[in-house]
Motif scaffolding. Structure first.
Motif, PDB file in Angstrom:
ATOM      1  N   GLY A 540       0.940  -1.083   0.097  1.00 17.67           N
ATOM      2  CA  GLY A 540       0.253   0.074   0.014  1.00 17.67           C
ATOM      3  C   GLY A 540       0.980   1.208  -0.201  1.00 17.67           C
ATOM      4  N   PRO A 541       0.963   2.230   0.118  1.00 20.56           N
ATOM      5  CA  PRO A 541       1.733   3.494  -0.530  1.00 20.56           C
ATOM      6  C   PRO A 541       1.089   3.930   0.986  1.00 20.56           C
ATOM      7  N   GLN A 542       2.309   4.048   1.797  1.00 24.68           N
ATOM      8  CA  GLN A 542       3.187   4.137   2.758  1.00 24.68           C
ATOM      9  C   GLN A 542       2.463   5.544   3.693  1.00 24.68           C
ATOM     10  N   ASP A 543       2.937   6.351   3.046  1.00 16.17           N
ATOM     11  CA  ASP A 543       2.433   7.861   3.506  1.00 16.17           C
ATOM     12  C   ASP A 543       0.898   7.592   3.831  1.00 16.17           C
ATOM     13  N   ASP A 544      -0.055   7.732   2.670  1.00 17.39           N
ATOM     14  CA  ASP A 544      -1.501   7.241   2.954  1.00 17.39           C
ATOM     15  C   ASP A 544      -1.678   6.390   4.094  1.00 17.39           C
ATOM     16  N   LEU A 545      -0.948   5.128   4.197  1.00 18.40           N
ATOM     17  CA  LEU A 545      -1.741   4.110   5.777  1.00 18.40           C
ATOM     18  C   LEU A 545      -1.364   5.069   7.383  1.00 18.40           C
ATOM     19  N   VAL A 546       0.339   5.881   6.406  1.00 20.33           N
ATOM     20  CA  VAL A 546       0.197   6.213   8.102  1.00 20.33           C
ATOM     21  C   VAL A 546      -0.673   7.844   8.723  1.00 20.33           C
ATOM     22  N   GLU A 547      -1.612   8.191   7.334  1.00 17.27           N
ATOM     23  CA  GLU A 547      -2.910   8.776   7.965  1.00 17.27           C
ATOM     24  C   GLU A 547      -3.726   8.276   8.339  1.00 17.27           C
ATOM     25  N   VAL A 548      -4.104   7.185   7.801  1.00 15.86           N
ATOM     26  CA  VAL A 548      -4.955   6.676   8.249  1.00 15.86           C
ATOM     27  C   VAL A 548      -5.136   6.113   9.936  1.00 15.86           C
ATOM     28  N   LEU A 549      -3.771   5.703   9.755  1.00 20.20           N
ATOM     29  CA  LEU A 549      -3.647   5.725  11.306  1.00 20.20           C
ATOM     30  C   LEU A 549      -3.479   6.684  12.398  1.00 20.20           C
ATOM     31  N   HIS A 550      -3.012   7.606  11.888  1.00 20.24           N
ATOM     32  CA  HIS A 550      -3.158   9.463  12.605  1.00 20.24           C
ATOM     33  C   HIS A 550      -4.478   9.284  12.823  1.00 20.24           C
ATOM     34  N   LEU A 551      -5.290   9.156  11.461  1.00 19.17           N
ATOM     35  CA  LEU A 551      -7.027   9.353  12.283  1.00 19.17           C
ATOM     36  C   LEU A 551      -7.351   8.406  13.137  1.00 19.17           C
ATOM     37  N   ALA A 552      -6.807   7.492  12.989  1.00 19.92           N
ATOM     38  CA  ALA A 552      -8.234   6.556  14.437  1.00 19.92           C
ATOM     39  C   ALA A 552      -7.834   6.985  15.550  1.00 19.92           C
ATOM     40  N   LEU A 553      -6.182   7.247  15.808  1.00 18.78           N
ATOM     41  CA  LEU A 553      -6.017   7.154  16.828  1.00 18.78           C
ATOM     42  C   LEU A 553      -6.445   8.524  17.719  1.00 18.78           C
ATOM     43  N   LYS A 554      -6.554   9.536  16.240  1.00 18.45           N
ATOM     44  CA  LYS A 554      -7.149  10.779  16.803  1.00 18.45           C
ATOM     45  C   LYS A 554      -8.293  10.677  17.141  1.00 18.45           C
ATOM     46  N   CYS A 555      -9.166  10.180  16.180  1.00 17.03           N
ATOM     47  CA  CYS A 555     -10.205   9.128  17.100  1.00 17.03           C
ATOM     48  C   CYS A 555     -11.091   9.234  18.361  1.00 17.03           C
ATOM     49  N   THR A 556      -9.664   8.119  18.664  1.00 13.85           N
ATOM     50  CA  THR A 556      -9.846   7.670  19.925  1.00 13.85           C
ATOM     51  C   THR A 556      -9.279   8.243  21.111  1.00 13.85           C
ATOM     52  N   VAL A 557      -8.491   9.483  20.672  1.00 12.85           N
ATOM     53  CA  VAL A 557      -7.787  10.141  22.019  1.00 12.85           C
ATOM     54  C   VAL A 557      -9.445  10.607  23.218  1.00 12.85           C
ATOM     55  N   ASP A 558      -8.915  10.807  24.490  1.00 13.22           N
ATOM     56  CA  ASP A 558      -9.725  10.849  24.926  1.00 13.22           C
ATOM     57  C   ASP A 558     -10.381  12.200  25.308  1.00 13.22           C
ATOM     58  N   SER A 559      -9.951  13.594  25.075  1.00  6.43           N
ATOM     59  CA  SER A 559     -10.541  14.619  24.758  1.00  6.43           C
ATOM     60  C   SER A 559     -11.470  14.916  23.907  1.00  6.43           C
ATOM     61  N   LEU A 560     -12.517  15.171  24.296  1.00  9.90           N
ATOM     62  CA  LEU A 560     -14.098  15.286  23.062  1.00  9.90           C
ATOM     63  C   LEU A 560     -13.764  16.151  21.547  1.00  9.90           C
ATOM     64  N   SER A 561     -13.089  17.249  22.067  1.00 14.90           N
ATOM     65  CA  SER A 561     -12.663  18.331  21.860  1.00 14.90           C
ATOM     66  C   SER A 561     -11.696  17.940  19.795  1.00 14.90           C
ATOM     67  N   ILE A 562     -10.886  17.124  20.507  1.00 19.43           N
ATOM     68  CA  ILE A 562      -9.945  17.075  19.758  1.00 19.43           C
ATOM     69  C   ILE A 562     -10.094  15.879  18.726  1.00 19.43           C
TER      70      ILE A 562
END
Length: 581
Positions: A540-562
């Motif tokens: 897979g395109p590694q840059d895109d894979l990293v972006e999706v990984l960061h999206l998943a982690l951002k969705c699961t942060v404790d702060s609702l505003s983030i």
């Protein structure tokens, strides 16, 4: 004299108590045990009685069983094949797929509250149990279309057309009305019968009767004893008149009490019959009529062989109603909204929720003993099974990106375009369905609010599933669309990795360590590529894979505003969308 009057009054009250107790006492024999013994006497090759399982549901929700408000069985209808209207001819057995075999167990005589017993058009044989004739409350007995043998118990045969009865009743030699009246007099009560079949050898003659409600009554005269005159008993006429008046008043009161309770029971039974109307509310026309019988028959009477999934709200069954029409039927646990207007209103509101990436609600059925929702069937299974069995690494990224984007679009629609907004509250791979082209569809939306948390399998006290529930929701029970965003982030991490939300490999870490903690640990150690499933990082395109990984982690942060909104997640995924499949 006063003592005599008091004694008479007490005697009358004792009589009233004994009579009422005898009239309304319940048979201590457990109806559920009777049904299970009755089931064991039948052969059931097609799983008609597969729902008769005390470990999965109350006996009043079993197929063919109706109960009163005291959970006593009042109706048992297990017709093998429907009789053609206006005909007494048995349908071709080769076209019938729902027959019971064996014999009727005598234990049926313990269903003391039963009013309707229909076992017509099965493959039952042997002799009709004598215990059936002792069911005092039985109003309708339908045993036609079977192969019973032996003597027929005199004239006590109701609706037994097409049975083999050896004894010649010769009813044709008598007037039907007199013959029926003698039968009713023998039972000492009135019976309502839809069809009364008479027999002469092997000949069958149908006598259509609309209603039989009368029987001969005899009144006993009472002749007073001349020796018991007022002079000899020491009672004056006015005292006798007082005693008689008191007796009449007590008797009238007893009659009124009996009528009151009988009327209440009759109304309850009537309500049960109304509630048990087998109707399907249809929202989408699929080109053929949908009936309760056709849906239940298509599921194999909710047999395990047709079960395609289990969830917190019930089990889902495949239902092939015709060669070109396959449906998915979610059978719900009967809860507090049964027959309630709020339930129907909530279901009607869900019918208006339509999106290309939401499973389509076609219709539903709701009664006191049965509730199910009808959806379009998706042949690709669910995402949970797909993750376990995926075997095309060359196309993995395109497929995974498509699934992630489809689910994000469905959630964005529920959050942004529904008024009021719909919160799913139980997003997980098993609630995401696929078709053969890897299009993803979100299912079970709206059910958490519809059925309440009491119907969920979760032990957290909130709707949702361990491993996918947002921490703020688990701690405060306050839910928002950001709780759905958190669950979506968990699903994305499972989609791109070989780990589950609460993977067994996390047991060596501290309590609370989950797929989010693991992904953060991999990033902090510079091992981002180890997050992804085998072969995905290389193809897979590694840059895109990293972006999706960061999206998943951002969705699961404790702060609702983030946490991003689902609309923002859709925008990001569309920006890195690969070429079409």
């Amino acid at each position: 004299m006063k003592r005599n009057l008091l004694a008479l009054f007490l005697l009358l009250n004792l009589f009233a108590f004994s009579f009422s107790r005898k009239l309304f006492s319940e048979n201590a024999f457990h109806d559920e045990t009777v049904l299970l013994e009755l089931k064991s006497s039948f052969s059931d090759p097609n799983g008609v009685l597969s729902s008769w399982d005390p470990n999965s549901s109350n006996h009043c929700s079993w197929f063919g069983v109706s109960c009163n408000f005291d959970s006593r069985v009042v109706s048992l209808i297990l017709r093998g094949c429907d009789e053609p209207q206006g005909s007494l001819h048995l349908p071709d057995s080769s076209s019938c797929s729902s027959r019971l075999g064996g014999e009727i167990s005598p234990v049926v005589g313990n269903l003391s509250e039963i009013r309707v017993l229909s076992l017509a058009f099965n493959d039952l044989g042997g002799q009709i149990p004598e215990e059936i004739w002792g069911l005092e409350k039985l109003e309708v007995l339908d045993l036609q279309g079977n192969t019973f043998t032996g003597e027929s118990h005199g004239n006590r045969v109701l609706n037994q057309g097409l049975n083999r009865i050896s004894k010649d009743l010769n009813p044709v030699d008598e007037k039907p009305k007199l013959w029926i009246q003698r039968f009713l007099a023998n039972f000492g009560k009135s019976l309502k019968v839809s069809r009364f079949s008479s027999f002469s050898g092997n000949a069958v003659r149908g006598i259509e009767l609309r209603k039989l409600m009368s029987f001969n009554e005899e009144e006993d005269g009472v002749t007073p004893n001349s020796d018991e005159s007022p002079g000899k008993t020491g009672l004056y006429p006015i005292e006798i008149a007082s005693i008689v008046s008191a007796s009449v008043i007590v008797f009238v009161l007893l009659v009124l009490v009996v009528l009151f309770f009988y009327t209440r029971k009759w109304k309850r039974n009537s309500q049960i019959q109304v509630a048990e109307t087998k109707e399907i509310k249809v929202f989408v026309d699929i080109g053929l009529p949908l009936t309760y019988e056709s849906i239940v028959r298509a599921t194999g009477y909710f047999s395990n062989s047709n079960c395609i999934g289990h969830g917190g709200f019930g089990s889902t069954y495949k239902a092939e109603v015709s060669p070109n029409n396959v449906l998915a039927v979610k059978r719900l646990s009967v809860g507090r909204f049964q027959g309630d207007q709020q339930f129907h209103a909530e279901i009607s509101a869900l019918e208006m929720v339509r999106h290309p990436n939401l499973v389509m609600l076609i219709g539903y059925h709701a009664s006191e003993t049965e509730m199910f929702l009808i959806y379009n069937y998706l042949s690709g299974g669910n995402l949970e099974d797909f993750i376990k069995e995926r075997s095309k690494p060359a196309l993995e990224w395109k497929i995974l990106h498509k699934i992630a984007l489809d689910v994000a679009r469905a959630l964005a629609y529920l959050h942004e375009h529904c008024s009021p907004k719909v919160l799913h509250r139980d997003i997980k791979p098993s609630n995401i369905l696929l078709d053969n082209n890897f299009n993803a569809y979100l299912s079970d939306f709206g059910l958490s609010k519809l059925l309440g948390t009491s119907q969920s399998h979760v032990t957290t006290g909130v709707a949702g599933t361990f491993g996918y529930v947002a921490p703020e929701y688990a701690m405060t029970c306050r839910v928002s669309e950001k709780a759905d965003v958190y669950s979506y982030g968990i699903v994305i991490l499972e989609l791109i990795s070989d780990k589950r939300a609460l993977d067994p490999s996390f047991s060596s870490h501290e309590n609370g360590f989950n797929i989010v903690s693991w992904a953060h640990m991999m990033l902090s150690q510079g091992k981002a590529k180890e997050v992804f499933t085998k072969g995905l990082w290389e193809t897979g395109p590694q840059d895109d894979l990293v972006e999706v990984l960061h999206l998943a982690l951002k969705c699961t942060v404790d702060s609702l505003s983030i946490r991003p909104t689902m609309k923002q997640a859709v925008k990001l995924l569309k920006r890195i969308q690969p070429s079409r499949l």
